[in-house]
Write an enzyme that holds these catalytic residues in place. Structure first.
Site, PDB file in Angstrom:
ATOM      1  N   PRO A  53      36.256  -2.700 -32.160  1.00 56.15           N
ATOM      2  CA  PRO A  53      35.881  -3.222 -30.788  1.00 56.15           C
ATOM      3  C   PRO A  53      34.373  -2.809 -30.618  1.00 56.15           C
ATOM      4  O   PRO A  53      33.737  -3.238 -29.714  1.00 56.15           O
ATOM      5  CB  PRO A  53      36.512  -1.896 -29.881  1.00 56.15           C
ATOM      6  CG  PRO A  53      36.811  -1.074 -31.354  1.00 56.15           C
ATOM      7  CD  PRO A  53      37.019  -1.757 -32.460  1.00 56.15           C
ATOM      8  N   GLU A  79      40.021   5.722 -36.429  1.00 58.33           N
ATOM      9  CA  GLU A  79      38.540   5.369 -36.169  1.00 58.33           C
ATOM     10  C   GLU A  79      37.945   4.378 -36.823  1.00 58.33           C
ATOM     11  O   GLU A  79      36.609   4.387 -36.590  1.00 58.33           O
ATOM     12  CB  GLU A  79      37.722   6.812 -35.982  1.00 58.33           C
ATOM     13  CG  GLU A  79      38.827   8.000 -35.101  1.00 58.33           C
ATOM     14  CD  GLU A  79      38.601   7.463 -33.432  1.00 58.33           C
ATOM     15  OE1 GLU A  79      37.551   6.973 -33.187  1.00 58.33           O
ATOM     16  OE2 GLU A  79      39.829   7.686 -32.952  1.00 58.33           O
ATOM     17  N   ARG A  97      44.280 -23.265 -35.744  1.00 61.20           N
ATOM     18  CA  ARG A  97      44.760 -24.639 -34.829  1.00 61.20           C
ATOM     19  C   ARG A  97      43.678 -25.791 -34.822  1.00 61.20           C
ATOM     20  O   ARG A  97      43.923 -26.834 -34.394  1.00 61.20           O
ATOM     21  CB  ARG A  97      45.304 -24.243 -33.491  1.00 61.20           C
ATOM     22  CG  ARG A  97      44.303 -23.391 -32.656  1.00 61.20           C
ATOM     23  CD  ARG A  97      44.851 -22.813 -31.435  1.00 61.20           C
ATOM     24  NE  ARG A  97      45.637 -23.822 -30.674  1.00 61.20           N
ATOM     25  CZ  ARG A  97      45.074 -24.872 -29.597  1.00 61.20           C
ATOM     26  NH1 ARG A  97      43.599 -24.643 -29.405  1.00 61.20           N
ATOM     27  NH2 ARG A  97      45.785 -25.662 -28.977  1.00 61.20           N
ATOM     28  N   ASP A 136      41.248 -28.525 -24.352  1.00 61.54           N
ATOM     29  CA  ASP A 136      41.668 -26.787 -24.130  1.00 61.54           C
ATOM     30  C   ASP A 136      40.377 -26.163 -23.128  1.00 61.54           C
ATOM     31  O   ASP A 136      39.245 -26.638 -23.370  1.00 61.54           O
ATOM     32  CB  ASP A 136      41.727 -26.201 -25.586  1.00 61.54           C
ATOM     33  CG  ASP A 136      42.987 -26.238 -26.016  1.00 61.54           C
ATOM     34  OD1 ASP A 136      44.093 -26.871 -25.452  1.00 61.54           O
ATOM     35  OD2 ASP A 136      43.061 -26.105 -27.190  1.00 61.54           O
TER      36      ASP A 136
HETATM   37  N1  ADE Z   1      40.086  -3.077 -32.941  1.00 61.45           N
HETATM   38  C1  ADE Z   1      40.341  -2.357 -32.144  1.00 61.45           C
HETATM   39  N2  ADE Z   1      40.117  -3.060 -30.854  1.00 61.45           N
HETATM   40  C2  ADE Z   1      39.725  -4.052 -31.278  1.00 61.45           C
HETATM   41  C3  ADE Z   1      39.148  -5.308 -30.440  1.00 61.45           C
HETATM   42  N3  ADE Z   1      38.913  -5.149 -29.207  1.00 61.45           N
HETATM   43  N4  ADE Z   1      38.637  -6.322 -31.134  1.00 61.45           N
HETATM   44  C4  ADE Z   1      38.812  -6.295 -32.576  1.00 61.45           C
HETATM   45  N5  ADE Z   1      39.098  -5.329 -33.065  1.00 61.45           N
HETATM   46  C5  ADE Z   1      39.447  -4.216 -32.644  1.00 61.45           C
END
Ligand code: ADE
Length: 246
Positions: free
Chosen positions: A91, A118, A160, A175
């Site tokens: 994230p 984590e 794809r 797309d």
């Molecule tokens: N791991 C946890 N959340 C994530 C996200 N939003 N994008 C990529 N990997 C992740």
């Protein structure tokens, strides 16, 4: 049919079963057709203790566990080559989008390192960044429990785009987010038979056979939908007042 695969993808995870859907649908078929190869690797096979431990408490304290560098090092050493791209879903990475998918679809070897807990000890990305190209990427502004589902999303978006994976090339060009005449526009409404369903009809123009007019109508619908759903993507756009067709 025998041919060299266009791309090799390796995915490392403590839940290899999570990646089982890759044998289904278009991605599964593309592997059967020899267009791509996907290898899934169990990180725990590189653990050395009886419990196959892959995590430990974070230095400095704090909640949760951090994945230890040793099993990652052993696994990545055996999977990476000098022209691999190492992708770490997190994230706290840069945003993955259609432009990135297109770029990566032209690579020969992608390696996904799926972290849990984590995350992975930061020295893993630091170490491999000195040796191969490394991308830390986020698929959206929300937190998943691990990188596996993010890897599934990215593998589908990337593969794809390979020639021969999706039957109809035009469907890729049209797309949402693709670089075609409808670049940066969301796809508008679509209809199929029956012409009347529960009292709801189909726009006359789609039945007219006039391809020029149909194209112009689709473009306008795409513009309206984009302005309404994603004003951030619309050229100059805040949402239009008035109803959107669908
Ligand atoms: N791991 C946890 N959340 C994530 C996200 N939003 N994008 C990529 N990997 C992740």
């Amino acid at each position: 049919m025998h041919r060299d695969p266009l791309i090799q993808i390796d995915i490392i995870s403590i839940f290899p079963q999570y990646l089982a859907p890759l044998s289904l649908s278009l991605v599964g078929k593309a592997q059967d057709d020899g267009l791509m190869r996907i290898g899934v690797h169990d990180l725990r096979e590189a653990a050395t203790d009886r419990h196959r431990t892959v995590d430990d408490q974070p230095y400095g304290g704090g909640p949760g566990m951090v994945m230890t560098p040793e099993p990652w090092g052993r696994t990545l050493d055996s999977v990476l080559t000098e022209d691999s791209l190492l992708i770490i879903p997190t994230p706290s990475g840069q945003r993955f989008d259609q432009r990135v998918a297109t770029e990566w679809s032209q690579r020969k070897h992608l390696v996904f390192a799926c972290g849990r807990y984590e995350g992975i000890d930061t020295r893993v990305s630091d170490y491999y960044r000195e040796r191969v190209e490394v991308a830390e990427v986020c698929i959206g502004d929300y937190v998943l429990s691990g990188g596996e589902s993010a890897a599934l999303v990215m593998v589908e978006a990337i593969t794809r785009l390979l020639p021969g994976v999706v039957g109809n090339v035009q469907s890729i060009v049209d797309d949402s987010f693709a670089d075609g005449p409808m670049e940066s526009l969301l796809e508008g409404p679509v209809f199929t038979r029956p012409a009347n369903w529960r009292g709801l009809g189909v726009p006359e123009i789609l039945l007219s056979g006039d391809h020029g007019k149909i194209q112009a109508w689709r473009l306008e619908q795409a513009q309206r939908r984009t302005a309404f759903m994603r004003p951030d993507l619309a050229p100059g756009g805040t949402p239009e007042s008035g109803a959107v067709a669908h």
